[in-house]
Design a protein around this motif. Sequence first.
Motif, PDB file in Angstrom:
ATOM      1  N   ARG A  92       3.364  -5.038   6.958  1.00 48.14           N
ATOM      2  CA  ARG A  92       4.497  -4.182   7.317  1.00 48.14           C
ATOM      3  C   ARG A  92       5.598  -4.288   6.272  1.00 48.14           C
ATOM      4  O   ARG A  92       6.182  -3.280   5.872  1.00 48.14           O
ATOM      5  CB  ARG A  92       5.049  -4.577   8.689  1.00 48.14           C
ATOM      6  N   PHE A  93       5.884  -5.492   5.825  1.00 44.41           N
ATOM      7  CA  PHE A  93       6.954  -5.686   4.852  1.00 44.41           C
ATOM      8  C   PHE A  93       6.603  -5.062   3.504  1.00 44.41           C
ATOM      9  O   PHE A  93       7.387  -4.318   2.929  1.00 44.41           O
ATOM     10  CB  PHE A  93       7.259  -7.172   4.683  1.00 44.41           C
ATOM     11  N   VAL A  94       5.408  -5.339   3.006  1.00 44.23           N
ATOM     12  CA  VAL A  94       5.034  -4.881   1.663  1.00 44.23           C
ATOM     13  C   VAL A  94       4.800  -3.383   1.607  1.00 44.23           C
ATOM     14  O   VAL A  94       5.276  -2.699   0.707  1.00 44.23           O
ATOM     15  CB  VAL A  94       3.789  -5.636   1.149  1.00 44.23           C
ATOM     16  N   LEU A  95       4.073  -2.844   2.572  1.00 42.31           N
ATOM     17  CA  LEU A  95       3.690  -1.437   2.460  1.00 42.31           C
ATOM     18  C   LEU A  95       4.464  -0.478   3.348  1.00 42.31           C
ATOM     19  O   LEU A  95       4.493   0.709   3.072  1.00 42.31           O
ATOM     20  CB  LEU A  95       2.194  -1.274   2.745  1.00 42.31           C
TER      21      LEU A  95
ATOM     22  N   LEU B  61       9.740 -13.470   6.114  1.00 42.19           N
ATOM     23  CA  LEU B  61       8.735 -12.420   6.260  1.00 42.19           C
ATOM     24  C   LEU B  61       8.758 -11.856   7.676  1.00 42.19           C
ATOM     25  O   LEU B  61       8.779 -10.644   7.870  1.00 42.19           O
ATOM     26  CB  LEU B  61       7.353 -12.968   5.920  1.00 42.19           C
ATOM     27  N   SER B  62       8.807 -12.738   8.663  1.00 43.13           N
ATOM     28  CA  SER B  62       8.869 -12.278  10.055  1.00 43.13           C
ATOM     29  C   SER B  62      10.143 -11.491  10.325  1.00 43.13           C
ATOM     30  O   SER B  62      10.109 -10.442  10.969  1.00 43.13           O
ATOM     31  CB  SER B  62       8.795 -13.472  11.012  1.00 43.13           C
ATOM     32  N   CYS B  63      11.262 -12.003   9.833  1.00 46.72           N
ATOM     33  CA  CYS B  63      12.547 -11.313  10.041  1.00 46.72           C
ATOM     34  C   CYS B  63      12.556  -9.944   9.364  1.00 46.72           C
ATOM     35  O   CYS B  63      12.999  -8.955   9.953  1.00 46.72           O
ATOM     36  CB  CYS B  63      13.704 -12.164   9.521  1.00 46.72           C
ATOM     37  N   PHE B  64      12.086  -9.879   8.123  1.00 50.28           N
ATOM     38  CA  PHE B  64      12.074  -8.601   7.399  1.00 50.28           C
ATOM     39  C   PHE B  64      11.137  -7.605   8.072  1.00 50.28           C
ATOM     40  O   PHE B  64      11.450  -6.416   8.172  1.00 50.28           O
ATOM     41  CB  PHE B  64      11.649  -8.792   5.942  1.00 50.28           C
ATOM     42  N   ALA B  65       9.976  -8.074   8.522  1.00 48.51           N
ATOM     43  CA  ALA B  65       9.017  -7.175   9.169  1.00 48.51           C
ATOM     44  C   ALA B  65       9.573  -6.654  10.493  1.00 48.51           C
ATOM     45  O   ALA B  65       9.400  -5.490  10.832  1.00 48.51           O
ATOM     46  CB  ALA B  65       7.694  -7.893   9.393  1.00 48.51           C
ATOM     47  N   GLU B  66      10.269  -7.526  11.226  1.00 45.89           N
ATOM     48  CA  GLU B  66      10.794  -7.145  12.535  1.00 45.89           C
ATOM     49  C   GLU B  66      12.066  -6.313  12.442  1.00 45.89           C
ATOM     50  O   GLU B  66      12.219  -5.299  13.131  1.00 45.89           O
ATOM     51  CB  GLU B  66      11.079  -8.411  13.346  1.00 45.89           C
ATOM     52  N   LYS B  67      13.001  -6.727  11.559  1.00 48.78           N
ATOM     53  CA  LYS B  67      14.323  -6.099  11.528  1.00 48.78           C
ATOM     54  C   LYS B  67      14.551  -5.220  10.300  1.00 48.78           C
ATOM     55  O   LYS B  67      15.586  -4.569  10.211  1.00 48.78           O
ATOM     56  CB  LYS B  67      15.405  -7.184  11.543  1.00 48.78           C
ATOM     57  N   GLY B  68      13.617  -5.240   9.362  1.00 52.15           N
ATOM     58  CA  GLY B  68      13.834  -4.545   8.097  1.00 52.15           C
ATOM     59  C   GLY B  68      14.686  -5.403   7.176  1.00 52.15           C
ATOM     60  O   GLY B  68      15.334  -6.361   7.623  1.00 52.15           O
ATOM     61  N   TYR B  69      14.687  -5.069   5.919  1.00 50.12           N
ATOM     62  CA  TYR B  69      15.449  -5.852   4.936  1.00 50.12           C
ATOM     63  C   TYR B  69      16.939  -5.849   5.271  1.00 50.12           C
ATOM     64  O   TYR B  69      17.583  -6.893   5.293  1.00 50.12           O
ATOM     65  CB  TYR B  69      15.206  -5.292   3.533  1.00 50.12           C
ATOM     66  N   ASP B  70      17.494  -4.670   5.533  1.00 48.69           N
ATOM     67  CA  ASP B  70      18.928  -4.568   5.816  1.00 48.69           C
ATOM     68  C   ASP B  70      19.317  -5.252   7.120  1.00 48.69           C
ATOM     69  O   ASP B  70      20.409  -5.813   7.224  1.00 48.69           O
ATOM     70  CB  ASP B  70      19.367  -3.101   5.868  1.00 48.69           C
TER      71      ASP B  70
ATOM     72  N   MET C 265      -7.918  -2.700   4.046  1.00 45.71           N
ATOM     73  CA  MET C 265      -6.510  -2.507   4.388  1.00 45.71           C
ATOM     74  C   MET C 265      -6.266  -2.659   5.886  1.00 45.71           C
ATOM     75  O   MET C 265      -5.268  -3.259   6.296  1.00 45.71           O
ATOM     76  CB  MET C 265      -6.011  -1.172   3.856  1.00 45.71           C
ATOM     77  N   LEU C 266      -7.162  -2.153   6.703  1.00 46.59           N
ATOM     78  CA  LEU C 266      -7.008  -2.319   8.153  1.00 46.59           C
ATOM     79  C   LEU C 266      -7.139  -3.792   8.541  1.00 46.59           C
ATOM     80  O   LEU C 266      -6.382  -4.290   9.383  1.00 46.59           O
ATOM     81  CB  LEU C 266      -8.019  -1.459   8.908  1.00 46.59           C
ATOM     82  N   ASP C 267      -8.075  -4.496   7.905  1.00 48.53           N
ATOM     83  CA  ASP C 267      -8.211  -5.930   8.170  1.00 48.53           C
ATOM     84  C   ASP C 267      -6.971  -6.693   7.697  1.00 48.53           C
ATOM     85  O   ASP C 267      -6.514  -7.619   8.372  1.00 48.53           O
ATOM     86  CB  ASP C 267      -9.464  -6.497   7.491  1.00 48.53           C
ATOM     87  N   SER C 268      -6.420  -6.315   6.553  1.00 51.16           N
ATOM     88  CA  SER C 268      -5.201  -6.959   6.058  1.00 51.16           C
ATOM     89  C   SER C 268      -4.057  -6.750   7.032  1.00 51.16           C
ATOM     90  O   SER C 268      -3.271  -7.665   7.291  1.00 51.16           O
ATOM     91  CB  SER C 268      -4.814  -6.414   4.679  1.00 51.16           C
ATOM     92  N   TYR C 269      -3.955  -5.555   7.575  1.00 47.48           N
ATOM     93  CA  TYR C 269      -2.926  -5.268   8.575  1.00 47.48           C
ATOM     94  C   TYR C 269      -3.102  -6.167   9.793  1.00 47.48           C
ATOM     95  O   TYR C 269      -2.138  -6.736  10.305  1.00 47.48           O
ATOM     96  CB  TYR C 269      -2.985  -3.791   8.969  1.00 47.48           C
ATOM     97  N   ARG C 270      -4.342  -6.334  10.231  1.00 48.39           N
ATOM     98  CA  ARG C 270      -4.609  -7.158  11.415  1.00 48.39           C
ATOM     99  C   ARG C 270      -4.339  -8.645  11.153  1.00 48.39           C
ATOM    100  O   ARG C 270      -3.817  -9.339  12.011  1.00 48.39           O
ATOM    101  CB  ARG C 270      -6.051  -6.982  11.857  1.00 48.39           C
ATOM    102  N   GLU C 271      -4.736  -9.116   9.989  1.00 48.76           N
ATOM    103  CA  GLU C 271      -4.642 -10.545   9.683  1.00 48.76           C
ATOM    104  C   GLU C 271      -3.237 -10.977   9.272  1.00 48.76           C
ATOM    105  O   GLU C 271      -2.826 -12.099   9.553  1.00 48.76           O
ATOM    106  CB  GLU C 271      -5.634 -10.901   8.564  1.00 48.76           C
ATOM    107  N   GLU C 272      -2.528 -10.136   8.574  1.00 53.12           N
ATOM    108  CA  GLU C 272      -1.195 -10.470   8.055  1.00 53.12           C
ATOM    109  C   GLU C 272      -0.239  -9.330   8.405  1.00 53.12           C
ATOM    110  O   GLU C 272       0.345  -8.710   7.530  1.00 53.12           O
ATOM    111  CB  GLU C 272      -1.253 -10.654   6.531  1.00 53.12           C
TER     112      GLU C 272
END
Length: 194
Positions: A101-104, A15-24, A89-96
């Motif tokens: 970033r990955f999902v949406l 999850l961290s890698c995908f959020a930081e670098k993208g899936y590709d 949604m803003l709280d979800s962004y802050r907490e996770e």
Amino acid sequence: MPRPSQKQKIMSAALSCFAEKGYDGASNKDIAMASGTSEAALYRHFESKEDLAKSLHMHYLNMLVSKIEETAVSRRPTLEKLRDIVTLMLDSYREETSAFRFVLLNVHEHMWKLPRKTRYPVDTIETLIVEGQRSGVVRGGDSRILASVFLGCILRPILASLAPPGFAPVLVKNRRHDKTIAEAAIAAVSAATK
């Protein structure tokens, strides 16, 4: 004595890698290194990087949609429920942040073949738009487009906060812009602002 499963460590690292670098941009090697496991361990739990990403996507998407649906079925007036969804949604962004970033934000170009009955945030928001149109508090127009516009009013500031120089620290660490974002989202769909 069997070794404990490393599946959760792998999922968190991915999850961290995908959020930081993208899936590709995230490789199996990156995920293995971040999780402190081997690439072989990844394959013991997931058939492929795509299978791992799909599992993560479904897990966090279902969590977010469940929260939105809970808000949508409350007995509050429609515009208040829509305002609550902005906060959620803003709280979800802050907490996770990584999951959000990955999902949406990062995954749309890799929409895997998800099950036909997959629920998305826009589906529940569209239901509220229709509810609001029936009661006269939401403007007329295509409900799917209005739901997408509403969602865009939430996601665009988050996207802007991620781009350099961005204002991510401001958006993540405090709520001072939440009211502006909520007012913009409501104004975009409200019958009162036609």
